[in-house]
Design an enzyme around this catalytic site. Structure first.
Site, PDB file in Angstrom:
ATOM      1  N   VAL A  63      18.947  32.659  -7.792  1.00 57.80           N
ATOM      2  CA  VAL A  63      17.565  34.359  -8.143  1.00 57.80           C
ATOM      3  C   VAL A  63      16.899  34.453  -9.175  1.00 57.80           C
ATOM      4  O   VAL A  63      15.953  34.558  -8.765  1.00 57.80           O
ATOM      5  CB  VAL A  63      18.089  35.100  -7.308  1.00 57.80           C
ATOM      6  CG1 VAL A  63      17.631  35.730  -6.907  1.00 57.80           C
ATOM      7  CG2 VAL A  63      18.460  34.900  -5.497  1.00 57.80           C
ATOM      8  N   CYS A  64      17.781  35.005 -10.305  1.00 57.17           N
ATOM      9  CA  CYS A  64      17.214  34.904 -11.648  1.00 57.17           C
ATOM     10  C   CYS A  64      16.624  33.550 -12.034  1.00 57.17           C
ATOM     11  O   CYS A  64      15.549  33.922 -12.039  1.00 57.17           O
ATOM     12  CB  CYS A  64      18.901  34.952 -12.640  1.00 57.17           C
ATOM     13  SG  CYS A  64      19.793  37.208 -12.196  1.00 57.17           S
TER      14      CYS A  64
END
Length: 170
Positions: A63-64
């Site tokens: 996600v990052c």
């Protein structure tokens, strides 16, 4: 500066945020982090600019990775907006990740050493010594114009709202 619970989860499990929370409309607190060359950077280094500050747990997570790539892509359409991605990843890891990902429009900064940013903005995940997923927009006068603390750390932020706030702050 009490610990706060009930704000974020990771896969549904509650986590504790440490540090001093900030609010929209207040002056953005100063902080000291390291760039990928190990040089200290402070909020004052970006004075007079509109900033999108993307706080992420680790660039080496899916996600990052997606979030930072998305902000890197969006940077081309933002004009005079500086995007900072701050994590507790070591500067060496951030530099490696940016090179591998082709990210060249986002400035990556490390809060690993002192958690200066995380504590000043109330975004330290006590249990993990990582930063919570959050997006802030700081206007040219150094005032927080927008803030989103993502409730579920494994989810992406509201990009449209952050980008709208950044454009409005120009």
């Amino acid at each position: 500066m009490a610990d706060r619970t009930g704000i974020i989860t990771l896969h549904g499990n509650g986590l504790t945020l440490a540090g001093t929370p900030v609010q929209v409309g207040q002056k953005a607190p100063n902080f000291t982090v390291l760039d990928t060359a190990l040089a200290p950077k402070t909020l004052a280094d970006y004075a007079g600019r509109v900033l999108i500050i993307s706080s992420v747990p680790s660039l080496d997570t899916p996600v990052c990775d997606m979030e930072t790539r998305r902000f890197n892509t969006e940077a081309a359409n933002l004009g005079d907006v500086t995007i900072l991605t701050i994590s507790t990843d070591l500067p060496f890891a951030q530099k490696r990740w940016c090179g591998a990902a082709g990210v060249d429009k986002v400035v990556t900064l490390s809060d690993h050493r002192d958690l200066s940013f995380g504590m000043a903005y109330g975004l330290v995940i006590r249990e993990l010594r990582l930063l919570a997923r959050a997006v802030l927009v700081v206007d040219p006068k150094g005032v927080i114009a927008y803030q989103q603390i993502v409730g579920e750390v494994s989810q992406e932020p509201d990009y449209a709202a952050a980008l709208t706030a950044a454009r409005a702050a120009l």
